[in-house]
Write a protein that holds these residues in place. Structure first.
Motif, PDB file in Angstrom:
ATOM      1  N   HIS A 108      -0.164  -0.949  -5.255  1.00 15.97           N
ATOM      2  CA  HIS A 108      -0.286  -1.083  -3.796  1.00 15.97           C
ATOM      3  C   HIS A 108       0.644  -0.116  -3.068  1.00 15.97           C
ATOM      4  O   HIS A 108       0.308   0.350  -1.971  1.00 15.97           O
ATOM      5  CB  HIS A 108      -0.023  -2.529  -3.382  1.00 15.97           C
ATOM      6  CG  HIS A 108      -1.137  -3.464  -3.749  1.00 15.97           C
ATOM      7  ND1 HIS A 108      -2.308  -3.535  -3.026  1.00 15.97           N
ATOM      8  CD2 HIS A 108      -1.273  -4.346  -4.770  1.00 15.97           C
ATOM      9  CE1 HIS A 108      -3.122  -4.422  -3.582  1.00 15.97           C
ATOM     10  NE2 HIS A 108      -2.515  -4.920  -4.648  1.00 15.97           N
ATOM     11  N   THR A 110      -0.731   2.468  -0.257  1.00 16.02           N
ATOM     12  CA  THR A 110      -0.140   2.385   1.081  1.00 16.02           C
ATOM     13  C   THR A 110       0.627   3.653   1.430  1.00 16.02           C
ATOM     14  O   THR A 110       0.503   4.191   2.535  1.00 16.02           O
ATOM     15  CB  THR A 110       0.807   1.167   1.166  1.00 16.02           C
ATOM     16  OG1 THR A 110       0.107  -0.009   0.752  1.00 16.02           O
ATOM     17  CG2 THR A 110       1.304   0.970   2.592  1.00 16.02           C
ATOM     18  N   VAL A 133       4.196  -3.806   1.341  1.00 13.95           N
ATOM     19  CA  VAL A 133       3.817  -4.212  -0.022  1.00 13.95           C
ATOM     20  C   VAL A 133       4.770  -5.275  -0.553  1.00 13.95           C
ATOM     21  O   VAL A 133       4.350  -6.194  -1.277  1.00 13.95           O
ATOM     22  CB  VAL A 133       3.786  -2.977  -0.961  1.00 13.95           C
ATOM     23  CG1 VAL A 133       3.497  -3.403  -2.400  1.00 13.95           C
ATOM     24  CG2 VAL A 133       2.749  -1.978  -0.486  1.00 13.95           C
TER      25      VAL A 133
END
Length: 314
Positions: free
Chosen positions: A106, A110, A157
């Motif tokens: 992630h 991101t 995250v």
């Protein structure tokens, strides 16, 4: 009947559905893709940091992409290759390793958005406010933008995974070839309402900010180019902005394909493959599209190898 195991620290990954005849060709494809990603991205980053002529805001900000591609692929691909080489159809993974893998996955997605956003800001200042570019894009500003891009990704995250690790687990099967947040919180038998709400908010905020900044930036750049009669400026703006936009669109389309396929369980095999390619494709193309096509980087390479000047690909 589903097997329930309370808070097990050994989880099972749902591997790729690959026939025995296709295992080694698929393995070799992922293996050479990974080697290419590491060599190209590390080479471009090292070149920028060692060549003083490339110590410009555009190239220093770009270095965040190779670093992100290396980190994002190094946590996921070697583990996938190991499972394929050992012919594990349903490989096991520890819970802690799974959390680290989900966090890195992630962070990769991101940070790709946030890094491309700060790169768009750099292009906006360079084209729309060229006379103040040196005063605005100082080394201090480059550091602030870099820290902001990684800091925002880390916070978003961190909260995402923090909401997941608090849950008790009653299942052990990860329905993915690698771990991500959705696969982790689906192991719980508790309410995941908060996780779904934050996950949806996270996605909407990230995509809205990312796409919104791109639309706003390129709209202003287009207006400036249309009003300007400087052909040299317009040509340079078109070259640098088209490169940045292509990299952004590749990352965006790769991500959208994974999100869309999540809605169609019957295409789970395609979803698994697209989730892996989400890491591999941008990581392979970014150094080529954004790095090798640059005239300055090509000149630096030609000086490095002391050969004839390398011409830009585009």
């Amino acid at each position: 009947m589903e097997n329930y195991t309370y808070n097990s620290f050994t989880l099972q990954l749902e591997g790729l559905n690959v026939s025995k005849d296709s295992v080694y060709p698929v393995f070799l494809f992922f293996f050479f893709s990974y080697i290419f990603i590491i060599v190209m991205n590390a080479g471009i980053a090292l070149l920028v940091f060692t060549d003083k002529s490339l110590h410009q805001p555009m190239y220093l900000l770009f270095c965040n992409l190779p670093v992100n591609d290396i980190l994002g692929n190094s946590i996921m691909v070697p583990r996938l290759l190991s499972d394929m080489l050992l012919l594990r159809s349903e490989p096991l993974i520890s819970y802690y390793e799974c959390v680290v893998q989900a966090f890195t996955t992630h962070m990769f997605g991101t940070a790709a958005h946030t890094v491309l956003m700060i790169m768009a800001f750099d292009r906006y200042v360079a084209i729309c406010n060229p006379l103040r570019y040196a005063a605005i894009m100082t080394n201090r500003m480059v550091i602030k933008l870099t820290v902001s891009a990684w800091g925002v990704a880390l916070v978003l995250v961190g909260i995402l995974l923090g909401l997941t690790v608090r849950l008790n687990r009653c299942r052990t099967l990860i329905t993915n070839p690698y771990c991500d947040n959705a696969s982790l919180f689906k192991l719980s038998c508790e309410s995941v309402f908060i996780n779904n709400v934050y996950g949806l908010t996270f996605t909407v905020v990230l995509f809205t900010a990312s796409i919104g900044s791109m639309v706003l930036t390129y709209t202003k750049i287009t207006v400036v180019c249309l009003m300007s009669k400087n052909k040299s400026l317009n040509s340079k703006a078109l070259k640098t902005c088209s490169t940045h936009l292509v990299v952004y669109l590749i990352m965006l389309i790769s991500g959208y394909i994974v999100i869309i396929l999540h809605r169609f369980p019957q295409y789970s095999d395609y979803r698994k493959l697209s989730a892996i390619l989400f890491h591999i494709i941008p990581g392979s193309l970014n150094p080529i599209i954004y790095g090798v096509q640059s005239a300055e980087i090509c000149k630096s390479l030609s000086r490095l190898f002391r050969s004839k000047p390398v011409m830009p690909l585009f």
